[in-house]
Scaffold this active site. Structure first.
Site, PDB file in Angstrom:
ATOM      1  N   LYS A   6      -0.693  -4.575  -3.267  1.00 27.91           N
ATOM      2  CA  LYS A   6      -2.025  -4.083  -2.890  1.00 27.91           C
ATOM      3  C   LYS A   6      -2.188  -2.672  -3.437  1.00 27.91           C
ATOM      4  CE  LYS A   6      -5.188  -3.063   0.905  1.00 27.91           C
ATOM      5  NZ  LYS A   6      -5.475  -1.686   0.474  1.00 27.91           N
ATOM      6  N   ASP A  57      10.184   5.546 -10.130  1.00 29.12           N
ATOM      7  CA  ASP A  57       9.724   6.182 -11.373  1.00 29.12           C
ATOM      8  C   ASP A  57      10.459   7.489 -11.653  1.00 29.12           C
ATOM      9  OD1 ASP A  57       7.991   4.109 -11.748  1.00 29.12           O
ATOM     10  OD2 ASP A  57       6.238   5.156 -10.964  1.00 29.12           O
ATOM     11  N   SER A 106       0.823  -1.216   0.000  1.00 23.18           N
ATOM     12  CA  SER A 106       0.000   0.000   0.000  1.00 23.18           C
ATOM     13  C   SER A 106       0.859   1.270   0.000  1.00 23.18           C
ATOM     14  CB  SER A 106      -0.955  -0.041   1.199  1.00 23.18           C
ATOM     15  OG  SER A 106      -1.983   0.893   1.074  1.00 23.18           O
TER      16      SER A 106
END
Length: 704
Positions: free
Chosen positions: A487, A473, A462
């Site tokens: 998740k 990224d 999460s």
């Protein structure tokens, strides 16, 4: 869109007065409140769940299978004839749900109850005489692939093997034949008593969770009593052992260890362990709690800070029974807060000072924020303080350790990410209706601009995946470890009483998935999680774990990426870094021992057949203990630590001297972290050997 929901709400007042006429065979009867809740849940799930799909015939078949699994996972009670009878409901459950008709649920439950009582009576008679120690057969525990018993004789054969296995487990835990049989007699008598007081709320909750399970693993229903337990479990001020519990097959099962609690700090408990018995103090009698209601068992387990509780555990993967001792403590924000340390890596005459910040969860003191207290505690604010202290020690790089961090506050995941660059997007959240929100760091400040690494494993979930995904990224830092849990969904808690006020203090709560997380590159964190730049096997690497192992998990999806910074701090040197890692660890004894431990643990977990001969099982247990002890001592040889003996492993925490407890801390091995730190040192060397193509903008100002 809301027309169906509005129509249902309009008739709830009359439903409250309506009488349900169940089958006369039922001892526990469905109530009007259950019908009302079921129809409301059906409407919410159809219109506001992220999938936005109405329960249909195809899902009905799955709901029925799930309900039967929840009632009889070990396939000890229902026969093929029973299941064939239940098949009449396969394509009609959706129709019953839409109408709020619960009679079929109670029909199935009553057959389950009658079969369970028949089994208990049979077992109690069987336990009147001594058990056989010498057997040639084995019990099959591959319940997922096991067919239903064909007839009564086959069913009773399973009962006999099951109780023999339970008896063997107690014998292996040092009980003689008579004591083991007495323990089992009391256990089954307790289960029978519990069956006499099962209420309609519990039956409804079981079916409601069979129904919600087909939407996704994180959508579920809590009865009024379970709602209270859920609220207590979410509190960080609970005094007890620091574990969330649920009931699985009449066994109180540990589902989660709370950061900072006695259970996780002891290192003696794992998620999935079953609690068979509870005792108070060092010498109190052990109370067998198999078959107890969760709330009754919790009353025994909870207690005042500083008091002693002993637990009899059945291990998640081996079924072995152990007894452990814990000192209850208060689980608070301080205990679960971020912590730091400095590790020194020496190589070729050069030392690297590496700061390590371990974050157990993404926490935020919401109450202090609501009060307007500017000194509120949060992950981000605590990490700022830790970074300040580490930079005063002139660290060469920083590692954020998110292993076993199951998530927490979204706001904190965004804010923490923002400490490492000046501005830009962190995560995208897409709701069921298509509404898209991009959460960004907008403070135009970078709190730490030095070399950064993030350590993850398959239990990082999460909010941890949001942070790790954003760092990867943007190429702001090196991500190490193994792929995260996966998740990528967002849940909301719906208090059903708000919509049906007629049933005051009688309704439960629906936890429903309403949105999905997407990384700034457009990829969901769902199922696939975040993949590390450098893979390091971890404690559970060879074991199935993560969202992808869950039935009915939502699929991985992609959306449009958003414009984001690209610092080019890892990608240019990643091939060289991977080459160094491979060369260095090809014959690394620490890594090789780690892989050997994982392979052996997986071998144990994959075992699905167990001998019912006592001597053979005792021999297998001895072999397991010797093998695991040898593997642990391999680490100690590598690190130059004193070797462990079997007596060391068997000694209870309360029987250890202060010197022994200190030795346990001094000689702890974290092989993963050690391997990661060596790799981070390589990373620092490589990025300093070549000119950077990008820099981290907005370094911390002197005034901050």
């Amino acid at each position: 869109m809301l027309s169906r929901l509005i129509l249902i709400l309009c008739v709830f007042a009359s439903l409250a007065q309506a009488k349900v006429e169940p089958d006369v065979k039922l001892e526990a009867k469905p109530e009007a409140k259950h019908s009302a809740q079921l129809k409301l849940m059906d409407a919410f799930l159809a219109q506001h769940h992220y999938q936005s799909q109405l329960l249909d015939d195809a899902q009905s078949k799955i709901v029925l299978a799930k309900y039967l699994e929840m009632l009889d996972y070990r396939k000890l009670l229902f026969t093929k004839k029973d299941v064939d009878y239940f098949s009449q409901y396969e394509t009609t459950i959706d129709d019953f749900v839409h109408k709020g008709d619960l009679n079929f649920i109670f029909d199935i439950y009553m057959r389950h109850k009658q079969a369970r009582i028949a089994q208990i009576d049979w077992v109690l008679r069987h336990l009147e005489k001594p058990m056989s120690e010498q057997r040639t057969d084995a019990i099959n525990t591959d319940y997922d692939n096991m067919p239903w018993a064909t007839d009564e004789a086959a069913r009773q054969s399973r009962w006999e093997q099951h109780v023999q296995n339970e008896w063997i487990l107690l014998r292996l835990a040092s009980q003689d034949d008579e004591k083991a049989r007495e323990t089992l007699k009391k256990r089954y008598e307790n289960i029978k008593k519990r069956l006499q007081r099962v209420d309609s709320d519990e039956i409804f909750q079981t079916f409601a969770n069979a129904m919600t399970a087909v939407y996704d693993p994180h959508t579920s229903y809590f009865s009024p009593v379970s709602s209270e337990d859920f609220d207590i479990n979410m509190s960080l001020s609970l005094e007890g052992i620091g574990a969330q519990l649920t009931m699985e097959e009449e066994l109180v099962t540990i589902t989660k260890l709370i950061p900072g609690g006695p259970a996780i700090k002891s290192g003696q408990i794992q998620s999935g362990d079953k609690i068979l018995g509870v005792a108070q103090g060092k010498d109190g009698p052990m109370e067998d709690i198999v078959g107890w209601l969760t709330r009754d068992a919790v009353k025994l387990i909870r207690g005042k800070r500083g008091s002693t509780v002993r637990l009899r555990l059945q291990r998640a993967h081996s079924d072995e029974i152990d007894e452990i001792t814990l000192i209850r403590d208060k689980i608070n924000l301080e205990e679960s807060a971020a912590k730091s340390e400095i590790k020194t890596i020496e190589r070729e005459g050069k030392k690297y000072q590496l700061g390590v910040i371990t974050i157990p969860s993404f926490y935020l003191d919401f109450e202090a924020v609501r009060r307007g207290d500017k000194a509120y505690r949060s992950t981000t604010e605590d990490v700022k303080v830790l970074i300040d202290a580490l930079e005063k020690e002139k660290i060469d790089g920083l590692v954020i350790d998110l292993r076993y961090n199951g998530g927490g506050a979204l706001e904190e995941a965004v804010n923490l990410t923002g400490l490492f660059f000046d501005k830009g997007p962190v995560v995208q959240v897409r709701r069921a209706d298509g509404d898209l929100t991009v959460h960004e760091d907008e403070d135009n400040k970078t709190y730490y601009a030095g070399p950064l690494a993030v350590l993850i494993n398959n239990q990082s979930a999460s909010a941890s995946e949001i942070f790790a995904g954003a760092i990867k990224d943007t190429d702001r830092g090196l991500v190490l470890g193994q792929p995260t849990f996966g998740k990528g969904s967002v849940q909301n808690i719906i208090d059903l009483e708000r919509f049906i006020p007629t049933f005051k203090n009688q309704l439960g709560k629906l936890k429903m998935t309403i949105a999905m997380f997407y990384r700034i590159n457009g990829s969901s964190t769902q199922l696939k999680g975040v993949k590390p730049d450098i893979y390091i096997p971890n404690a559970e690497s060879l074991m199935p774990y993560g969202e992808s192992e869950e039935a009915f998990a939502l699929p991985w999806r992609t959306i449009q990426s958003v414009v984001h910074p690209d610092f080019l701090l890892v990608k240019p040197i990643l091939p060289a870094l991977q080459t160094r890692y491979d060369k260095k660890n090809q014959e690394n004894p620490v890594l090789q021992n780690l892989i050997a431990i994982h392979a052996y643990e997986k071998q144990l977990m994959d075992q699905k057949s167990f001998s019912l001969d006592l001597a053979k099982r005792q021999s297998e247990k001895t072999t397991r203990q010797e093998k695991l002890l040898a593997l642990q001592n391999n680490y100690r040889r590598i690190y130059g630590y004193p070797l462990l003996t079997e007596d060391d492993l068997d000694k209870k925490e309360t029987d250890k001297s202060e010197a022994e407890k200190q030795a346990d801390e001094d000689y702890q091995v974290d092989a993963i972290l050690d391997i990661a730190l060596e790799t981070v040192s390589d990373y620092i060397e490589l990025i300093t050997e070549q000119p950077a193509e990008s820099t981290v903008a907005g370094k911390k100002s002197a005034s901050e």
